[in-house]
Design an enzyme around this catalytic site. Structure first.
Site, PDB file in Angstrom:
ATOM      1  N   TRP A 133     -14.750 -18.851  15.980  1.00 42.59           N
ATOM      2  CA  TRP A 133     -13.610 -18.496  16.848  1.00 42.59           C
ATOM      3  C   TRP A 133     -14.269 -17.958  18.102  1.00 42.59           C
ATOM      4  CZ3 TRP A 133     -11.582 -13.871  18.974  1.00 42.59           C
ATOM      5  CH2 TRP A 133     -10.266 -13.952  19.420  1.00 42.59           C
ATOM      6  N   GLU A 178       8.901  -9.027  13.264  1.00 40.00           N
ATOM      7  CA  GLU A 178       7.983  -9.806  12.435  1.00 40.00           C
ATOM      8  C   GLU A 178       8.412 -11.279  12.371  1.00 40.00           C
ATOM      9  OE1 GLU A 178       5.173  -9.720  11.249  1.00 40.00           O
ATOM     10  OE2 GLU A 178       5.198 -11.249   9.681  1.00 40.00           O
ATOM     11  N   GLU A 227       3.834 -17.613  16.364  1.00 40.97           N
ATOM     12  CA  GLU A 227       2.441 -17.895  15.963  1.00 40.97           C
ATOM     13  C   GLU A 227       2.245 -19.345  15.539  1.00 40.97           C
ATOM     14  OE1 GLU A 227       0.256 -14.312  13.616  1.00 40.97           O
ATOM     15  OE2 GLU A 227       2.107 -14.982  12.689  1.00 40.97           O
ATOM     16  N   ASN A 236     -21.589 -13.533  13.564  1.00 41.39           N
ATOM     17  CA  ASN A 236     -20.189 -13.159  13.735  1.00 41.39           C
ATOM     18  C   ASN A 236     -20.171 -11.839  14.495  1.00 41.39           C
ATOM     19  OD1 ASN A 236     -17.471 -12.553  13.433  1.00 41.39           O
ATOM     20  ND2 ASN A 236     -17.676 -11.899  11.305  1.00 41.39           N
ATOM     21  N   GLY A 237     -19.361 -11.741  15.546  1.00 37.17           N
ATOM     22  CA  GLY A 237     -19.291 -10.478  16.277  1.00 37.17           C
ATOM     23  C   GLY A 237     -19.685 -10.671  17.728  1.00 37.17           C
ATOM     24  N   LYS A 268       6.228 -14.459  13.524  1.00 39.42           N
ATOM     25  CA  LYS A 268       5.889 -15.573  12.622  1.00 39.42           C
ATOM     26  C   LYS A 268       6.193 -16.902  13.293  1.00 39.42           C
ATOM     27  CE  LYS A 268       4.289 -14.101  10.448  1.00 39.42           C
ATOM     28  NZ  LYS A 268       3.192 -13.321  10.134  1.00 39.42           N
ATOM     29  N   ARG A 309     -10.949 -17.822   9.379  1.00 41.63           N
ATOM     30  CA  ARG A 309     -11.584 -16.846  10.264  1.00 41.63           C
ATOM     31  C   ARG A 309     -11.873 -17.420  11.650  1.00 41.63           C
ATOM     32  NH1 ARG A 309     -13.532 -12.573   7.294  1.00 41.63           N
ATOM     33  NH2 ARG A 309     -14.846 -11.970   9.029  1.00 41.63           N
ATOM     34  N   LYS A 333      -7.367 -15.315  11.502  1.00 41.52           N
ATOM     35  CA  LYS A 333      -6.741 -14.364  10.593  1.00 41.52           C
ATOM     36  C   LYS A 333      -7.343 -12.976  10.699  1.00 41.52           C
ATOM     37  CE  LYS A 333      -4.657 -13.956   6.207  1.00 41.52           C
ATOM     38  NZ  LYS A 333      -3.346 -13.908   6.870  1.00 41.52           N
ATOM     39  N   HIS A 377      21.038  -4.758  26.975  1.00 41.39           N
ATOM     40  CA  HIS A 377      20.386  -4.046  28.080  1.00 41.39           C
ATOM     41  C   HIS A 377      19.334  -4.913  28.776  1.00 41.39           C
ATOM     42  CE1 HIS A 377      22.490  -0.425  27.031  1.00 41.39           C
ATOM     43  NE2 HIS A 377      22.049  -0.489  25.797  1.00 41.39           N
ATOM     44  N   CYS A 418     -15.657 -14.856  13.028  1.00 46.18           N
ATOM     45  CA  CYS A 418     -16.056 -16.186  12.615  1.00 46.18           C
ATOM     46  C   CYS A 418     -16.360 -16.098  11.134  1.00 46.18           C
ATOM     47  CB  CYS A 418     -17.336 -16.603  13.346  1.00 46.18           C
ATOM     48  SG  CYS A 418     -17.233 -16.414  15.129  1.00 46.18           S
TER      49      CYS A 418
END
Ligand code: G6P
Length: 599
Positions: free
Chosen positions: A70, A475, A482, A96-97, A479, A27, A594, A498, A2
């Site tokens: 978050w 990647e 997301e 935060n955490g 992208k 965040r 992020k 395959h 956060c």
């Protein structure tokens, strides 16, 4: 993970805190809130982004704390938004955490009134108890901290006590020293428009911020933390006329790359000059490199493996940081462990590095963030110098990470004599060409936007590549998924037949990297396999090559080992425009953030 912000000083606290939260939104953005402290404490908080939060101006407030969330414990609701208060409403806390032992603490705090489902809420009640026992705010926070288990950063205030008390344990907190007050942030972007004089708190620090001073304690002792000047300016944290941070950051890549390369190329020696402290003797004798990283940084690690192994003739193992293990019997003396991390705060990457250190291995970080936790834990760091990246989807930091790792590969190859000065000079020349090659792709944005519009309602998207292009295929798929929420997957080109080929239809565009550096004939055959199943193919082809069997081609400047990296920029733009066509909240994709500081 956060965002925390705090301010005490002469400016209007509410506006400083909301500006800080806006910059920290990357965040987390499922709820936001602010506590303003004047004669009493007023809390304004709600589910949703900071834009939806109404904060009445409060000229009486002398200081305040803010939070953008978050969610981990408890859904995003008004009640679960921070700040949280105690029973009296005098204590306000942002956090935060994760608190590992909050169930137990909550049971102990029997009789207190809890209004949320969060782990955080135990903290103001612990502070309340300590104050009832006669402690002042700082002593009460310290007493509460003694009870907390887990990783966290917190900031606490009380209506009757001066200042803000902040503490860090495994989660970042930075202090800003301004002419008009003291600032607190989860990172520098929270207050960079007011001051660039910063000090980074360390684990175990408890900081007491006053309007013109700060006192920091660690383990009961008064300590000082160096005040440094950061070179980010305020505009680096804004959108500079772009609709989204992601778009701005895609376009910043030529500049970011010049910063990553500047001063690091020694033409005469055909070598990279990196100024790293790792011992050359050690680097000459290592027989294995481990790379641990998450998300986009993991893909940069995969690209680095493809660069380092042939140039340095050394085996490189790349692990998702959350899966990284060191097995008994591993030759830890001769292994270098490299963490690749934009933020330097990713919990999984930090814990991989801690496991490596515990086994006695030498550790190295490739990161964007000066002062980040990882830089304090590893033996040495290499900075990618990309500048702040706010968009949740990493773009400029990916190309800068790969570039820094390409410089590192050149350095290792020259040091160990596996490449000559001429070969080194050739690689460095490609690195030097990168900014203009990337600019050439950016100049083709209109074509890429048209393709994105044409295919934005496709059922799924597949990306295929070989060798150096395989990580870029992964990647590019990441992208797109997301930010657009479309089904997108990346594969090694040869692997398609395959299994994944079963998913290919005329409604699943395949984006194929036809770089010359890895078996182009074989990749062409793979492309023909999907075309014959009716899939529209967009080929990313070396400029000048005839790939007319593809339905569409995007020309990529020829750039040897770095050509797939340039092609990646075309697909960043593709992802951006598909998501934009779909009306997605590009800078704030659902459920993501992020910086993931929880494991
Ligand atoms: C999060 C972000 C990703 C990022 C990953 C690793 O999941 O959403 O974009 O790649 O963390 O972050 P790091 O800061 O360690 O590179």
């Amino acid at each position: 993970m956060c965002g925390i912000t705090g301010y005490i000083g002469d400016n209007e606290s509410a506006s400083v805190l909301s500006a800080g939260l806006k910059n920290l939104e990357y965040r987390g953005y499922d709820s936001a809130g602010i506590a303003l402290i004047g004669d009493d404490v007023t809390v304004h908080k709600q589910e949703g982004t900071i834009d939806g939060l109404t904060i009445p101006s409060n000229a009486d407030a002398t200081h305040g704390i803010g939070h953008t969330r978050w969610s981990t414990h408890g859904e995003p609701t008004d009640a679960n938004a921070h700040p949280h208060t105690d029973c009296s409403g005098d204590v306000a806390v942002v956090h935060n955490g994760i608190l590992a032992n909050y169930h137990e603490l909550k049971e102990e705090l029997n009789g207190h009134i809890f209004e949320s489902e969060t782990d955080t809420e135990v903290i103001p009640h612990l502070i309340e108890e300590a104050i009832a026992d006669g402690a002042d705010l700082r002593a009460a926070v310290m007493r509460a901290l003694d009870r907390l288990e887990g990783s966290f950063a917190i900031a606490a205030t009380h209506a009757d006590y001066e200042g803000i008390v902040a503490a860090r344990q495994d989660s970042p907190l930075v202090i800003g020293h301004g002419d008009e007050g003291m600032y607190l942030g989860s990172d520098v972007t929270a207050f960079v428009e007011y001051t660039r004089q910063v000090s980074f708190l360390e684990d175990g620090d408890v900081a007491h911020l006053y309007d013109d001073d700060i006192e920091i304690f660690n383990d009961g002792e008064r300590v000082t933390r160096e005040v440094q000047t950061v070179d980010w300016d305020a505009s680096a944290a804004g959108k500079a006329g772009h609709d989204h941070y992601m778009h701005k950051e895609i376009h910043e890549q030529p500049t970011a790359l010049r910063q990553a390369i500047s001063g690091r190329v020694d033409d005469l020696a055909g070598n990279a000059s990196l100024n790293i402290d790792l011992d050359d003797g050690f680097l000459q004798t290592i027989d294995e490199i481990h790379i641990a990283a998450c998300g986009t940084s993991y893909h940069a690690g995969l690209y680095a493996k493809e660069l380092i192994e042939p140039l340095v003739d050394i085996s490189v193992r790349v692990d998702l940081a959350s899966e990284y293990e060191v097995y008994d019997g591993h030759n830890t003396q001769d292994t270098l462990v490299v963490a690749v991390t934009q933020s330097g705060e990713t919990a999984d990457t930090l814990s991989a590095i801690r496991r490596a250190k515990a086994s006695g291995m030498t550790t190295f970080a490739v990161t964007n963030t000066v002062g980040s936790t990882i830089t304090r834990e590893v033996d040495d760091s290499l900075f990618i110098k990309a500048g702040p990246e706010i968009g949740v989807a990493a773009t400029k930091t990916f190309v800068s990470q790969v570039t820094a790792l390409a410089l590192f590969a050149t350095y290792l190859g020259r040091l160990r004599g596996t490449i000559s000065a001429d070969e080194g000079a050739d690689i460095l020349e490609d690195i030097r060409q990168l900014p203009s090659a990337v600019q050439a792709i950016l100049d083709e944005e209109a074509q890429i936007r048209r393709l994105a519009a044409q295919y934005s309602d496709s059922k799924a998207f597949f990306f295929i590549g070989r060798g150096l292009a395989q990580p870029v295929a992964l990647e590019s798929a990441l992208k797109l998924k997301e930010i657009s929420y479309a089904h997108a997957e990346g594969f090694a080109a040869g692997e398609l037949k395959h299994g994944p080929l079963a998913l290919v239809t005329e409604n699943t565009p395949v984006l194929a990297f036809l770089n010359q550096s890895a078996a182009p004939e074989e990749t062409r055959n793979n492309v023909k396999e999907v075309e014959s199943r009716g899939a529209p193919v967009i080929g990313l082809a070396t400029d000048g090559a005839d790939e007319s069997f593809c339905k569409h081609t995007i020309d990529i400047p020829e750039l040897g080992r770095l050509e797939p990296l340039v092609a990646n920029v075309a697909l960043q733009l593709f992802a951006y425009h598909v998501a934009n066509e779909m009306g997605r909240p590009i800078d704030k994709p659902r459920n993501l953030a992020k910086s993931v500081t929880v494991g």
